[in-house]
Design a protein around this motif. Structure first.
Motif, short mmCIF file in Angstrom:
data_model
loop_
_atom_site.label_atom_id
_atom_site.label_comp_id
_atom_site.label_asym_id
_atom_site.label_seq_id
_atom_site.Cartn_x
_atom_site.Cartn_y
_atom_site.Cartn_z
N ILE A 197 0.84 -1.21 0.00
CA ILE A 197 0.00 0.00 0.00
C ILE A 197 0.88 1.26 0.00
O ILE A 197 0.65 2.16 -0.80
CB ILE A 197 -0.97 -0.01 1.19
N PRO A 198 1.92 1.32 0.85
CA PRO A 198 2.80 2.48 0.78
C PRO A 198 4.08 2.23 -0.01
O PRO A 198 4.78 3.18 -0.37
CB PRO A 198 3.15 2.73 2.25
N PRO A 232 -4.06 3.86 -3.51
CA PRO A 232 -3.17 4.95 -3.08
C PRO A 232 -2.75 4.72 -1.63
O PRO A 232 -3.47 4.04 -0.89
CB PRO A 232 -4.08 6.19 -3.20
N PRO A 233 -1.58 5.21 -1.20
CA PRO A 233 -0.77 6.25 -1.83
C PRO A 233 0.32 5.76 -2.79
O PRO A 233 1.28 6.50 -3.02
CB PRO A 233 -0.13 6.93 -0.62
N THR A 234 0.23 4.54 -3.31
CA THR A 234 1.17 4.17 -4.37
C THR A 234 1.03 5.17 -5.52
O THR A 234 -0.09 5.53 -5.90
CB THR A 234 0.87 2.74 -4.86
N ILE A 238 8.52 4.70 4.72
CA ILE A 238 7.97 4.93 3.38
C ILE A 238 6.49 5.30 3.49
O ILE A 238 6.01 6.20 2.79
CB ILE A 238 8.17 3.70 2.48
N ALA A 239 5.77 4.61 4.37
CA ALA A 239 4.35 4.91 4.56
C ALA A 239 4.15 6.33 5.09
O ALA A 239 3.29 7.08 4.59
CB ALA A 239 3.73 3.90 5.51
N LEU A 240 4.95 6.72 6.08
CA LEU A 240 4.85 8.07 6.64
C LEU A 240 5.14 9.13 5.58
O LEU A 240 4.43 10.13 5.46
CB LEU A 240 5.81 8.23 7.81
#
Length: 450
Positions: free
Chosen positions: A110-111, A155-157, A244-246
């Motif tokens: 996902i991220p 998203p947020p890809t 990466i997610a943040l």
């Protein structure tokens, strides 16, 4: 004729690799040159495409691959991967290791880009497969398809975010994420079932030890003596994912200031994986030449062939992109044939053609969304749910299919050790089924919700 040349180029790569046992690096290079000369590209453009395609891919994922392999070697040699395997199987259950991999991939991508996610989780994949005595190829496809589903749909890809932005769905990003998560579940399930029912029959060198004997998991675990703690074992994997997610969330929300800039910087895959390497250092049993040079050196050696094959795969995709195939697809006028729910087939077919021709799911999402954006007001497609389902249709096409001109195809096959002909049966067929399942689910949701 252009599409025929591209098909012949792909066949050349497959035959050279599987029939004549030519190394994939050289096979890809031969296929690249064949397509370049057969399509009449100028000498300067051929050189520019090969250098640019190789270099641009190395710019984006080169160091990520290197850092990922170093982390993997440390996790494996320190026993951390085996600790993680035990924890995951204890949570999910020992009878469903492929399902565990699919769920982990679904969440992580996902991220995180699916390429980076597969590299980060590779050591866990290997340890889980050995712990559960499951074929490595099966575990690889379970992980790869779980990563792939959310990579193209949620998203947020960057791909789905760009697609939503291009068709005017920026204000409905929450709806896109929610529907993307729903649609990605059957896509992941299809990949999981394919990995369990078909790919378990494919054998790779990792399934046995170097001398051909069956892998003894308990014996290997006992050789480590005291195993690392669960926290230290997971930290080199979890830390990059969280960073990466943040970074992705902060970028999407548009936060500004020093704090935001810092975490966007730390959330770049190359920095996140570098911090993952640093987080892996406490796992070293000692700090000497054997670990700091030997283990790191093995990671570099493992990364070298993957870098070369992935890079020349990028060159192949760039040559195809510069051959004029995108302009031909952009010139297609098929919107008038499809109306209502059938309109979803328009972005699906365009995205699938672009994905299959040039290899990049993100590029396919971006170009297709730009092409169909002017059609949407004419077709009366507006509002949160309809636009979100259009993004899903584009994502379904961007899944279809992953093969030799896709860098992700080579990341999966090279980290697994699959032969190209086996990878077509395992990875390419899985992505085809994922794409078809996704467009069917999307069309059903359109009938129910629109």
């Amino acid at each position: 004729m252009l599409f025929l040349i591209i098909v012949l180029g792909v066949l050349l790569i497959v035959v050279a690799t599987s029939k004549f046992k030519i190394h994939p690096f050289l096979s890809l290079l031969l296929g690249t040159l064949f397509v370049a000369f057969a399509t009449g590209m100028s000498f300067d453009l051929i050189i520019e495409s090969i250098n640019g395609g190789f270099g641009n891919l190395m710019t984006s994922i080169g160091l990520v691959i290197v850092f990922g392999t170093i982390i993997g070697v440390i996790l494996e040699k320190a026993g951390a991967a085996y600790r993680m395997a035990e924890v995951v199987l204890r949570v999910i259950g020992p009878n469903h290791p492929q399902l565990a991999m699919s769920i982990i991939g679904f969440i992580v991508s996902i991220p995180v880009f699916c390429d980076s996610g597969f590299i980060i989780l590779n050591s866990l994949r290997k340890a889980l497969a050995k712990r559960a005595k499951i074929a490595m190829a099966s575990m690889s496809v379970a992980l790869a398809t779980g990563l792939y589903a959310t990579h193209t749909l949620v998203p947020p890809t960057p791909g789905p975010i760009a697609a939503a932005g291009n068709i005017g769905a920026n204000a409905y990003l929450g709806t896109v994420i929610l529907i993307g998560l729903v649609v990605a579940i059957p896509a992941t399930l299809v990949g999981y079932l394919w990995s369990v029912k078909v790919v378990t029959k494919i054998e790779v060198p990792e399934d046995v030890t170097a001398n051909g004997e069956e892998f003894d998991y308990d014996k290997v675990v006992a050789s480590f003596g005291k195993m690392p703690s669960t926290f230290l074992a997971f930290l080199p994997i979890v830390l990059p994912i969280v960073l990466i997610a943040l970074g992705s969330v902060i970028s999407v929300l548009g936060w500004e200031g020093w704090f935001a800039e810092l975490f966007i910087f730390l959330g770049k895959p190359v920095m996140a994986l570098l911090l993952g390497v640093i987080a892996a250092l406490p796992l070293l049993p000692k700090y000497d030449e054997e670990t700091l040079t030997g283990w790191v050196g093995k990671g570099l050696a493992d990364a070298a062939p993957i870098l070369l094959i992935t890079g020349v795969g990028g060159a192949f995709g760039t040559v195809i992109r510069n051959s004029g195939v995108e302009e031909i697809i952009q010139g297609w006028d098929i919107a008038g044939i499809f109306t209502g729910v059938l309109f979803l087939l328009v972005p699906f077919l365009i995205a699938a053609a672009l994905k299959t021709a040039q290899g990049s799911s993100t590029t396919s999402l971006v170009i297709t969304s730009s092409l169909i954006a002017p059609m949407l007001p004419i077709m009366g497609i507006e509002g949160a749910v309809p636009l979100a389902l259009v993004v899903m249709a584009i994502g379904a096409g961007a899944m279809t299919v992953s093969h030799v001109n896709d860098s992700y195809f080579w990341v999966v096959t090279q980290f697994t050790g699959m032969q190209v002909n086996d990878a077509y049966k395992a990875q390419t067929m899985a992505t085809l089924l994922q794409g078809l399942a996704t467009i069917i689910v999307t069309m059903v949701l359109w009938l129910l919700l629109v």
